[in-house]
Design an enzyme around this catalytic site. Structure first.
Site, short mmCIF file in Angstrom:
data_model
loop_
_atom_site.label_atom_id
_atom_site.label_comp_id
_atom_site.label_asym_id
_atom_site.label_seq_id
_atom_site.Cartn_x
_atom_site.Cartn_y
_atom_site.Cartn_z
N GLN B 128 -27.33 -85.35 -11.95
CA GLN B 128 -27.88 -84.78 -10.72
C GLN B 128 -29.39 -84.63 -10.90
O GLN B 128 -29.84 -83.92 -11.81
CB GLN B 128 -27.23 -83.42 -10.50
CG GLN B 128 -27.65 -82.68 -9.26
CD GLN B 128 -27.18 -81.23 -9.31
OE1 GLN B 128 -27.05 -80.65 -10.39
NE2 GLN B 128 -26.91 -80.65 -8.17
N SER B 131 -33.56 -80.63 -9.46
CA SER B 131 -34.61 -79.68 -9.82
C SER B 131 -35.87 -80.38 -10.30
O SER B 131 -35.81 -81.48 -10.85
CB SER B 131 -34.12 -78.76 -10.94
OG SER B 131 -32.93 -78.14 -10.56
N SER B 163 -28.74 -82.31 -16.60
CA SER B 163 -27.70 -82.34 -17.61
C SER B 163 -27.18 -83.76 -17.80
O SER B 163 -26.89 -84.44 -16.81
CB SER B 163 -26.54 -81.43 -17.22
OG SER B 163 -27.02 -80.13 -16.94
N GLU B 246 -20.58 -77.80 -6.49
CA GLU B 246 -21.03 -77.44 -7.83
C GLU B 246 -20.58 -76.01 -8.16
O GLU B 246 -20.05 -75.74 -9.22
CB GLU B 246 -22.54 -77.57 -7.90
CG GLU B 246 -23.11 -77.19 -9.26
CD GLU B 246 -24.58 -77.56 -9.39
OE1 GLU B 246 -25.17 -78.04 -8.40
OE2 GLU B 246 -25.13 -77.36 -10.48
N GLU B 374 -29.60 -64.46 -8.52
CA GLU B 374 -30.34 -63.92 -7.37
C GLU B 374 -30.10 -64.77 -6.13
O GLU B 374 -29.92 -64.24 -5.03
CB GLU B 374 -31.84 -63.86 -7.70
CG GLU B 374 -32.21 -62.85 -8.78
CD GLU B 374 -31.76 -63.25 -10.19
OE1 GLU B 374 -31.71 -64.47 -10.48
OE2 GLU B 374 -31.44 -62.36 -11.00
C1 LIG Z 1 -27.93 -75.19 -18.24
C2 LIG Z 1 -28.60 -75.73 -17.02
C3 LIG Z 1 -28.21 -76.95 -16.48
C4 LIG Z 1 -28.85 -77.46 -15.35
N1 LIG Z 1 -28.47 -78.70 -14.87
C5 LIG Z 1 -29.14 -79.23 -13.83
C6 LIG Z 1 -28.85 -80.56 -13.37
O1 LIG Z 1 -27.98 -81.24 -13.91
N2 LIG Z 1 -29.57 -81.08 -12.35
C7 LIG Z 1 -30.56 -80.37 -11.73
O2 LIG Z 1 -31.15 -80.89 -10.81
N3 LIG Z 1 -30.87 -79.11 -12.14
C8 LIG Z 1 -30.19 -78.53 -13.17
N4 LIG Z 1 -30.52 -77.26 -13.61
C9 LIG Z 1 -31.63 -76.54 -12.97
C10 LIG Z 1 -31.22 -75.33 -12.17
O3 LIG Z 1 -30.61 -75.71 -10.98
C11 LIG Z 1 -32.50 -74.48 -11.93
O4 LIG Z 1 -33.00 -74.08 -13.16
C12 LIG Z 1 -32.18 -73.26 -11.11
O5 LIG Z 1 -31.81 -73.60 -9.82
C13 LIG Z 1 -33.37 -72.27 -11.06
O6 LIG Z 1 -34.54 -72.89 -10.70
P1 LIG Z 1 -35.89 -72.69 -11.52
O7 LIG Z 1 -35.59 -73.00 -12.93
O8 LIG Z 1 -36.95 -73.46 -10.87
O9 LIG Z 1 -36.17 -71.15 -11.42
P2 LIG Z 1 -37.04 -70.44 -10.29
O10 LIG Z 1 -36.55 -70.88 -8.99
O11 LIG Z 1 -38.46 -70.60 -10.62
O12 LIG Z 1 -36.61 -68.93 -10.48
C14 LIG Z 1 -37.28 -68.00 -11.30
C15 LIG Z 1 -36.66 -66.64 -11.03
O13 LIG Z 1 -36.93 -66.25 -9.69
C16 LIG Z 1 -35.74 -65.92 -9.01
N5 LIG Z 1 -35.84 -66.24 -7.58
C17 LIG Z 1 -36.22 -67.41 -7.03
N6 LIG Z 1 -36.19 -67.33 -5.68
C18 LIG Z 1 -35.76 -66.09 -5.38
C19 LIG Z 1 -35.52 -65.38 -4.16
N7 LIG Z 1 -35.69 -65.96 -2.98
N8 LIG Z 1 -35.08 -64.10 -4.21
C20 LIG Z 1 -34.90 -63.50 -5.42
N9 LIG Z 1 -35.12 -64.11 -6.60
C21 LIG Z 1 -35.55 -65.39 -6.58
C22 LIG Z 1 -34.69 -66.75 -9.70
O14 LIG Z 1 -33.40 -66.22 -9.49
C23 LIG Z 1 -35.14 -66.65 -11.15
O15 LIG Z 1 -34.70 -65.45 -11.70
C24 LIG Z 1 -29.89 -76.73 -14.74
C25 LIG Z 1 -30.28 -75.50 -15.28
C26 LIG Z 1 -29.66 -74.99 -16.41
C27 LIG Z 1 -30.12 -73.69 -16.97
#
Ligand SMILES: Cc1cc2nc3c(=O)[nH]c(=O)nc-3n(C[C@H](O)[C@H](O)[C@H](O)COP(=O)(O)OP(=O)(O)OC[C@H]3O[C@@H](n4cnc5c(N)ncnc54)[C@H](O)[C@@H]3O)c2cc1C
Lengths: 370, 407
Positions: B128, B131, B163, B246, B374
């Site tokens: 996928q 992100s 992943s 998912e 969140e």
């Molecule tokens: C083990 C693992 C596997 C993954 N696999 C994939 C994959 O296969 N493909 C893929 O595309 N992605 C993947 N991801 C990515 C994952 O989807 C993102 O890391 C996740 O959606 C969070 O986005 P970010 O890292 O940009 O955090 P951010 O969005 O920057 O968030 C930072 C913090 O702010 C909080 N936050 C953000 N917006 C709000 C809001 N509106 N209200 C309150 N709090 C908020 C979040 O909850 C978090 O605590 C994976 C992540 C992990 C950890």
């Protein structure tokens, strides 16, 4: 009343923070984590000795600075916040306090000055297997003044020169001081969740030992030693938890989602506020314990239990939410978040996990309110 | 209401159980083929193929496109029996549970004909590509550009946390086709060949030391227009299909459970007995059991909905939220129960081969991947409870004008 650090302790802490920052303590922790066989930052450790910090709470007759327990607490807070990979906790909060509390005058005179200068390293070797402290009687044994058996995990066991060991004897469990450079000692490092506080397995085959305190009182003495040990550990946890809070605030202020900083979302703000509240609650309990260590034996144990329980909870909460608030990047090896997560677990299990302290505290309270 | 299998379900379960016992791959030594190794992948691929050949892979999908021609309930029964036999097929999950459902729903006949069957057989693996470094929760803020070039598209950008991208054949890619529209409107979904020129996959090390996820750099990757999944500008709708599936797939996954915690407590001395007999431990155990049952049973309720032909709803968000926090609390408790010995993570020394220690180091990722705690709470609050949304700073703005952070 002045429930705060005194001027001289503040000055010591400022100095410590600057030095630990300048020496890149957290980068050193990462080096130890990433380098097989690396046990500690040797240069930094020498420097802490040269500053006199190893002897901060050791009396001046034994080569220390003779400052109060609160001074040791202040240093612990700085060491905890910086994650400095040095055997300070094992040697100073653990071994030195054990010898000061339970050792004979001869042992104090022989051992404390070398510990106070940082020339030698000591540690505690109580654990053998899974469980709360002392839940199972030790299988390591002392017979005719010689130690046989195994202790693990022993924090800093690979580099320590001395250990205080809990071992069985014909008269019941006792504490003994043992030289780890003796040929009968085999050390093997043991992999743990926090390699920046490395652990070892120690095997003893016919190693000469000296009793520390009355043989037969081993468990009671060891529990008192853990109580002493627990106070600066609580301050390390608070220092670490504060570092987590600062990192989380800094990151979420500059990370944008949906067109604004994530720190602006109430869910995030409230989480950060909760971390702050837990840290300050723990800090209050910890101050009381550090003061009581020198001034109020009647409340010392209950204050320490409360400090330890609150500090472990605060650090765990701060460390896990630090990762959470960073999102995906917080889960990477590259970011330092996991170093705090690892250390929070270490501090929660070293010196008895919070549940063990809750049980001890409840016993105390039943007695007080009897 | 009944929790019992109907006679047909019971019969299906019995047949599936026998079939699994007869066809299950012989266990391989974890030392020769640790999870994540090519040997392990190939081993699990054989199992996937066997399932596909007997209609036990993607049971609820039509047989004509490579599925099993069965029902969601049958799939769930089979999953339970597979788990009971100690088997799982993680390598294929991203494809089958996350990337292919949108292809089923929004893709073309030609795409379904080309991709479904090989993925079901485990011959092709998907990842996928959603992100990006600048946005994860705010998925619709994807910056990776898809620019029209002749009949096709040119892709430039960077994806992250993908992943299994390093072992994938194909990726489902969310890209921005029009930065002048509001952010949700300017997105389009594509499939890409992970070995195409311009695709550079770099493994990214996680905090637990493993490297299951990756960064994917896309530098002038050329796509034909038939690599588009759904219409131009429909990328967000396609992404939502993915996300719902998912979360449904994530809530209630694998790993040590309260049973393992109890097994551990039976090994830990306490007074004259073992910790398992300690009343304080008993309270803890009861709490973990209740929580675990709550998401197991919530899963059954979701399944009942599915079997009535409804879509997995926001319950999936609740299940994933509770499950991931449960996993973290359970593994932290297991470490504490064992005292400082609990810090030992060497599988040869730690009880239960250090399963809890390994889990503790994965748990933070579970609370982030597939929607953070969140974001899941926001979904529950806004979509289930109908509460007013947070004031959105980017509402109605052209994507290119939305304020960006420094990170
Ligand atoms: C083990 C693992 C596997 C993954 N696999 C994939 C994959 O296969 N493909 C893929 O595309 N992605 C993947 N991801 C990515 C994952 O989807 C993102 O890391 C996740 O959606 C969070 O986005 P970010 O890292 O940009 O955090 P951010 O969005 O920057 O968030 C930072 C913090 O702010 C909080 N936050 C953000 N917006 C709000 C809001 N509106 N209200 C309150 N709090 C908020 C979040 O909850 C978090 O605590 C994976 C992540 C992990 C950890």
């Amino acid at each position: 009343m002045n429930v705060d650090y005194d001027e001289d302790v503040r000055a010591l802490m400022d100095h410590a923070r600057k030095l630990l920052d300048a020496r890149g303590a957290i980068d050193a922790a990462r080096r130890v984590l990433e380098t097989a066989g690396d046990t500690h930052a040797t240069g930094l450790w020498r420097e802490l000795g040269a500053q006199g910090w190893c002897g901060v709470a050791i009396d001046d007759a034994h080569g220390g600075l003779g400052m109060a327990s609160v001074a040791l607490a202040g240093l612990a807070e700085e060491l905890g916040r910086s994650l400095a990979p040095v055997p300070f906790a094992s040697s100073i909060y653990g071994f030195a306090q054990a010898i000061a509390l339970a050792g004979s005058e001869t042992q104090r005179a022989a051992l404390l000055p070398e510990i106070a200068s940082g020339a030698l390293i000591g540690t505690l070797a109580f654990t053998e297997g899974p469980g709360t402290p002392f839940a199972a009687p030790p299988t390591a044994r002392v017979e005719r003044g010689r130690l046989h058996g195994t202790k693990q995990p022993v924090t800093d066991g690979a580099i320590a020169d001395w250990a205080v060991v809990l071992a069985a004897t014909a008269d019941g469990p006792g504490l003994f001081v043992v030289g780890l450079n003796d040929p009968g000692v085999t050390r093997r490092s043991v992999s743990t969740l926090d390699p920046t506080r490395p652990a070892a397995r120690l095997d003893f085959a016919d190693v000469p030992v000296e009793p520390v305190g009355r043989t037969g009182d081993g468990v009671a003495l060891a529990a008192q030693i853990l109580t002493r040990y627990a106070v600066p550990l609580a301050f390390e946890a608070i220092g670490g938890a504060d570092a987590c809070l600062e990192m989380a605030v800094a990151y979420t202020r500059t990370r944008f989602a949906f067109g604004r900083p994530v720190a602006g979302y109430q869910a995030v703000k409230h989480r950060l506020a909760d971390i702050y509240v837990k840290n300050e609650m723990a800090r209050s309990n910890a101050y009381y314990a550090a003061w009581a260590a020198d001034h109020d034996p009647a409340v010392f144990e209950s204050a320490t239990a409360a400090a330890r329980i609150a500090a472990c909870e605060a650090y765990w909460f701060a460390a896990k939410e630090l990762i959470q608030l960073h999102g995906g990047i917080g889960f990477t090896w590259e970011m330092d978040c996991h170093l705090f997560y690892r250390r929070a677990r270490h501090l929660s299990t070293a010196a008895g996990a919070p549940d063990w302290w809750r049980a001890r505290l409840a016993d105390q309270l039943r007695q007080v309110a009897a | 209401m009944t929790f019992d299998d109907t006679p047909e379900q019971a019969a299906y379960r019995a047949t599936a159980r026998t079939w699994i016992a007869d066809h299950m791959p012989a266990p391989i030594d974890a030392a020769d083929a640790p999870i994540g190794s090519t040997e392990h992948l190939e081993h699990m691929r054989l199992w996937q193929r066997a399932k596909a050949e007997h209609g036990y892979a993607c049971i609820a999908w039509p047989a004509a496109i490579g599925g099993g021609g069965g029902t969601p309930i049958q799939q769930a029964i089979f999953d339970q029996e597979e788990a009971r036999a100690g088997l799982s097929s993680n390598y294929f999950m991203t494809g089958l549970k996350i990337c292919l459902p949108p292809l089923l729903k929004h893709g073309s006949d030609a795409q379904r004909a080309r991709f479904i069957a090989p993925a079901v057989r485990g011959d092709e693996i998907w990842c996928q590509l959603f992100s990006e470094p600048s946005n994860g929760s705010d998925l619709a803020a994807a910056r990776t550009r898809a620019v029209r070039v002749g009949d096709g598209w040119r892709i430039d950008g960077q994806k992250v946390w993908n992943s299994n991208a390093d072992r994938s054949d194909f990726g489902l890619l969310l890209a921005r086709t029009d930065p002048d529209l509001v952010k949700h409107a300017g997105l389009t979904m594509f499939w890409i060949d992970m070995r195409a020129p311009g695709v550079d996959v770099r493994p990214l090390r996680q905090m637990n030391g493993g490297a299951e996820f990756n960064e994917v750099y896309l530098d002038g990757v050329m796509l034909r227009d038939d690599q588009r999944v759904g219409d131009i500008g429909e990328g967000w709708a396609v992404a939502l299909t993915t996300l719902a599936n998912e979360r449904a797939a994530l809530g209630g996954g694998t790993g040590p459970t309260w049973r393992d915690l109890l097994a551990l407590a039976r090994l830990v001395p306490s007074g004259d007995s073992v910790l398992a007999d300690d009343p304080v431990f008993g309270q803890q155990l009861a709490g973990f059991y209740t929580e675990a049952e709550s998401f197991r049973l919530l899963g059954l309720r979701m399944l009942s909905k599915l079997s009535r032909g409804e879509q997995p709803g926001p319950e999936a968000s609740a299940a994933k939220l509770v499950w991931s926090n449960h996993v973290q609390a359970l593994s932290a408790a297991a470490v504490e129960l064992t005292g400082d010995y609990g810090m030992i993570d060497d599988p040869a020394l730690a009880p239960l081969a250090a399963a809890f220690q390994a889990r503790l180091m994965w748990a933070p990722g579970l609370r982030i991947g597939g929607g953070t705690d969140e974001i899941l709470r926001n979904i529950i609050a806004e979509r289930v409870l109908g509460l007013p949304a947070d004031a959105r700073a980017d509402k109605g703005m052209a994507f290119r004008d939305i304020p960006q952070g420094t990170r």
